[in-house]
Design a protein around this motif. Structure first.
Motif, PDB file in Angstrom:
ATOM      1  N   ILE A  51      35.254  39.916  46.880  1.00 42.15           N
ATOM      2  CA  ILE A  51      35.502  38.478  47.043  1.00 42.15           C
ATOM      3  C   ILE A  51      34.455  37.856  47.972  1.00 42.15           C
ATOM      4  O   ILE A  51      34.000  36.732  47.752  1.00 42.15           O
ATOM      5  CB  ILE A  51      36.926  38.220  47.577  1.00 42.15           C
ATOM      6  N   LYS A  54      31.406  37.392  45.991  1.00 41.87           N
ATOM      7  CA  LYS A  54      31.636  36.272  45.067  1.00 41.87           C
ATOM      8  C   LYS A  54      31.385  34.943  45.784  1.00 41.87           C
ATOM      9  O   LYS A  54      30.706  34.057  45.255  1.00 41.87           O
ATOM     10  CB  LYS A  54      33.071  36.326  44.534  1.00 41.87           C
ATOM     11  N   GLU A  78      44.890  41.313  40.566  1.00 46.72           N
ATOM     12  CA  GLU A  78      43.920  40.446  41.241  1.00 46.72           C
ATOM     13  C   GLU A  78      42.484  40.906  40.993  1.00 46.72           C
ATOM     14  O   GLU A  78      41.580  40.076  40.832  1.00 46.72           O
ATOM     15  CB  GLU A  78      44.198  40.392  42.741  1.00 46.72           C
ATOM     16  N   GLU A  82      39.761  38.548  39.142  1.00 47.10           N
ATOM     17  CA  GLU A  82      38.534  38.152  39.831  1.00 47.10           C
ATOM     18  C   GLU A  82      37.289  38.693  39.127  1.00 47.10           C
ATOM     19  O   GLU A  82      36.231  38.052  39.154  1.00 47.10           O
ATOM     20  CB  GLU A  82      38.566  38.611  41.293  1.00 47.10           C
ATOM     21  N   CYS A  86      34.232  36.319  38.049  1.00 50.63           N
ATOM     22  CA  CYS A  86      32.833  36.601  38.400  1.00 50.63           C
ATOM     23  C   CYS A  86      31.940  36.622  37.158  1.00 50.63           C
ATOM     24  O   CYS A  86      30.807  36.128  37.191  1.00 50.63           O
ATOM     25  CB  CYS A  86      32.725  37.928  39.156  1.00 50.63           C
TER      26      CYS A  86
END
Length: 239
Positions: A51, A54, A78, A82, A86
Motif C-alpha cells: 500500500i 501504491k 484486501e 488492492e 494497482c
C-alpha cells in the motif's frame, strides 16, 4: 519466534502505521521492511508495504509485495482487491480482472470489488460485460450509488441516451440529494432532442451546484440551448 522478536516486529509495524496516517510513505516503507527482515512470514507487513508503494505510485513494487501477502495469507480479500487497483493504476486493466474476481469469490457481499471488475472490463472495451456487471450490482445492492453512476456514464458514452436517462431517474429517486443526476439527465434529453426539458434540468443542476467543477460545462450547454431557441424564435418572427 521469541517473545522479544515479536515485540520488535510489532514496534516497527506500529511505527510504520503511524507514519502511514501522516502520509509519510517513504519513512513507513523503511519500518515495514525492518518488520519483514525480522519476520518474513508476516502477511500484514507485506500488505501495508504494498500500500505504501501504491501511494508512492511505484506500482510494480506494490504488486510484488501485495502478491506476497496474498500467498502468505489464505483468502486475503484486501490483498487481491488492492492488486486489482494497482493493475488499473498501472494501465493494465485486463491484468486486474483476475484479482477482482478472486476478491469477489472471497467476499461476494462487498460491492466495491464488483464495481472495479466492471470498470476493468470497461477499460478493456468489453462494454456489454461491463453493463451486465453494473446492472447486476444495481439489482444486488440497490443503494450503491456508484453502480448507477458508472452504468449511466457508459451508456452515454455509447450514445444510448434513452437508457442512460432511465438509470439516472432511478438514481435520483434513490438519492434525491444526488444533484449530479440533473446534469446527466439534461445531457441525455438534449441529445434526444428534448431541448426545453434539457434546459429545465440544467437549471436545476446549476441552482443546486453553482460552483461545482461541472458547472461551467453545464452553463455553456445551457447558454447554447438558449441562443439556439432565441435564433429559432427570431426566424419565425421574420417569416
Amino acid at each position: 519466534m521469541s517473545t522479544n522478536t515479536t515485540i520488535t516486529v510489532e514496534k516497527f509495524y506500529e511505527k510504520a502505521n503511524a507514519l502511514m496516517l501522516e502520509n509519510s510513505y517513504k519513512e513507513a516503507v523503511s519500518n515495514y521492511l525492518n518488520a519483514i527482515l525480522i519476520d518474513r512470514n508476516n502477511a500484514k507487513s507485506y500488505f501495508e508495504l504494498g500500500i505504501c508503494y501504491k501511494n508512492l505510485k511505484q506500482y510494480a513494487k506494490a504488486v510484488k509485495y501485495l502478491e506476497t501477502a496474498s500467498e502468505l495469507k489464505e483468502n486475503y480479500y484486501e490483498a487481491f482487491y488492492e492488486l486489482g487497483i494497482c493493475h488499473l493504476l498501472e494501465g493494465i486493466p485486463c491484468g486486474a480482472i483476475k484479482n477482482f474476481i478472486r476478491a469477489i469469490q472471497i467476499n461476494p457481499d462487498n460491492p466495491q470489488a464488483v464495481l472495479q471488475l466492471g470498470i476493468a472490463h470497461e477499460l478493456c472495451e468489453e462494454y456489454d460485460l461491463s453493463l451486465m456487471i453494473y446492472q447486476k450490482l444495481i439489482e444486488n445492492s440497490p443503494e450503491f450509488i456508484k453502480a448507477y453512476e458508472h452504468k449511466s456514464t457508459l451508456l452515454m458514452k455509447l450514445e444510448r441516451y434513452k437508457e442512460a436517462y432511465k438509470i439516472l431517474i432511478q438514481l435520483q429517486k434513490i438519492n434525491p440529494d444526488y444533484k449530479s443526476a440533473f446534469a446527466g439527465m439534461g445531457v441525455c434529453l438534449e441529445k434526444l432532442g428534448k431541448l426545453p426539458q434539457a434546459q429545465r434540468f440544467y437549471v436545476k443542476y446549476l441552482t443546486a451546484e453553482p460552483f461545482s467543477k461541472e458547472a461551467d460545462f453545464i452553463r455553456n450547454r445551457l447558454n447554447k440551448l438558449r441562443n439556439k431557441n432565441y435564433k429559432t424564435a427570431n426566424l419565425y418572427i421574420c417569416k
